[in-house]
Design an enzyme around this catalytic site. Structure first.
Site, PDB file in Angstrom:
ATOM      1  N   ARG A  27      53.361  68.588  43.381  1.00  0.00           N
ATOM      2  CA  ARG A  27      51.911  68.162  42.779  1.00  0.00           C
ATOM      3  C   ARG A  27      51.246  69.363  42.460  1.00  0.00           C
ATOM      4  O   ARG A  27      50.161  69.604  41.609  1.00  0.00           O
ATOM      5  CB  ARG A  27      51.014  67.516  43.713  1.00  0.00           C
TER       6      ARG A  27
ATOM      7  N   ARG B  47      46.755  65.058  56.436  1.00  0.00           N
ATOM      8  CA  ARG B  47      45.934  63.869  56.028  1.00  0.00           C
ATOM      9  C   ARG B  47      46.703  62.568  56.681  1.00  0.00           C
ATOM     10  O   ARG B  47      47.822  62.344  56.331  1.00  0.00           O
ATOM     11  CB  ARG B  47      45.762  63.769  54.622  1.00  0.00           C
TER      12      ARG B  47
ATOM     13  N   LYS C 114      38.319  66.707  47.472  1.00  0.00           N
ATOM     14  CA  LYS C 114      37.604  66.088  46.198  1.00  0.00           C
ATOM     15  C   LYS C 114      37.067  64.542  46.843  1.00  0.00           C
ATOM     16  O   LYS C 114      35.917  64.198  46.770  1.00  0.00           O
ATOM     17  CB  LYS C 114      38.289  65.674  44.968  1.00  0.00           C
TER      18      LYS C 114
ATOM     19  N   ARG D  39      42.514  64.747  34.127  1.00  0.00           N
ATOM     20  CA  ARG D  39      43.404  65.686  34.758  1.00  0.00           C
ATOM     21  C   ARG D  39      44.265  66.493  33.464  1.00  0.00           C
ATOM     22  O   ARG D  39      45.246  67.116  34.250  1.00  0.00           O
ATOM     23  CB  ARG D  39      44.394  64.575  35.659  1.00  0.00           C
TER      24      ARG D  39
END
Ligand code: AP5
Length: 217
Positions: A170, A126, A13, A87
């Site tokens: 998550r 990441r 995203k 969310r």
């Protein structure tokens, strides 16, 4: 143009939002980036959010809705792309309420679709710049100098919530609380699904095809 970009953690995203900003001149409003900035600045909101973020849970709706309403209120005329918000279904309802009361609407809700194996690879690889927020990947998006940000030379770090055990939590949180948001928008026939597998350029090409059609380009 006002766009909501949905997708699991690590779907890409943030990466795609930066490209949307460059192409369409809208503002990137990332709830995660705003929270990380609050934490870095040592604000009360940052302190309240810290334990939720580091354990892979969602920050309470009342804090997020207020924070994002403030950011949306300051967005330019050109519009914005929302990343990480809404969310929960409650957040989506609150967003709809505030837009309706101002006579505005979301032009597109985009859902980036990618499988769990790719998500794990993207998140565990990441690396981010703690100073400017630029995002890299150990294999897919390497900085010019190993371990250093291209923009300001700062040492790149792994986000505390990108450790494998937190990523797992998550994802659970995403399936329980955020996937229903896709259903909420689908009821109104407002979701554009984009295949988010493949390289970032491939994904952008698919995404821009849809957004161009919407913008009448
Ligand atoms: P947040 O920061 O929003 O995290 P997220 O939604 O989990 O999304 P990510 O930032 O992890 O991933 P992304 O989809 O942006 O992927 P990226 O482009 O970086 O939220 C963090 C926390 O804050 C939450 O857990 C929660 O606690 C709290 N929070 C935030 N918003 C909230 C809200 N509304 N309500 C309550 N709590 C909230 O890409 C990932 C990696 O893959 C990068 O390394 C990138 O280089 C690479 N990559 C991207 N695309 C590709 C591609 N196509 N091919 C190969 N590699 C790629």
């Amino acid at each position: 143009m006002r766009v909501v970009l949905l997708g699991a953690p690590g779907a890409g995203k943030g990466t795609q939002c930066k490209r949307i900003v460059e192409k369409y001149g809208v503002r990137h409003l990332s709830s995660g980036d705003i929270l990380r900035k609050e934490r870095a600045e040592g604000s009360e909101l940052g302190a309240q959010a810290q334990s939720y973020m580091d354990s892979g849970k969602l920050v309470p709706d009342e804090l997020i809705v207020k924070m994002m309403a403030g950011a949306i209120g300051k967005a330019p005329q050109a519009g914005y792309v929302l990343d990480g918000f809404p969310r929960t279904v409650h957040q989506a309802q609150e967003l709809d309420k505030s837009l309706t009361s101002d006579g505005r609407k979301i032009d597109a809700v985009v859902d980036l679709k990618v499988n769990e194996q790719i998500i794990m690879e993207r998140m565990t690889g990441r690396r981010s710049c703690p100073k400017c927020g630029a995002v890299y990947h150990l294999k897919n998006l390497k900085p010019k100098v190993k371990g250093r940000c291209d923009h300001d030379g700062t040492e790149l770090v792994q986000r505390p919530d990108d450790k494998p055990e937190v990523v797992k939590k998550r994802l659970e949180t995403y399936y329980e609380q955020t996937e229903p948001v896709v259903g909420y928008y689908k009821k109104n026939g407002r979701v554009l699904e984009v295949d988010a597998t493949g390289g970032a350029d491939e994904v952008s090409a698919r995404l821009f095809g849809m957004l161009d059609a919407l913008a009448g380009k």
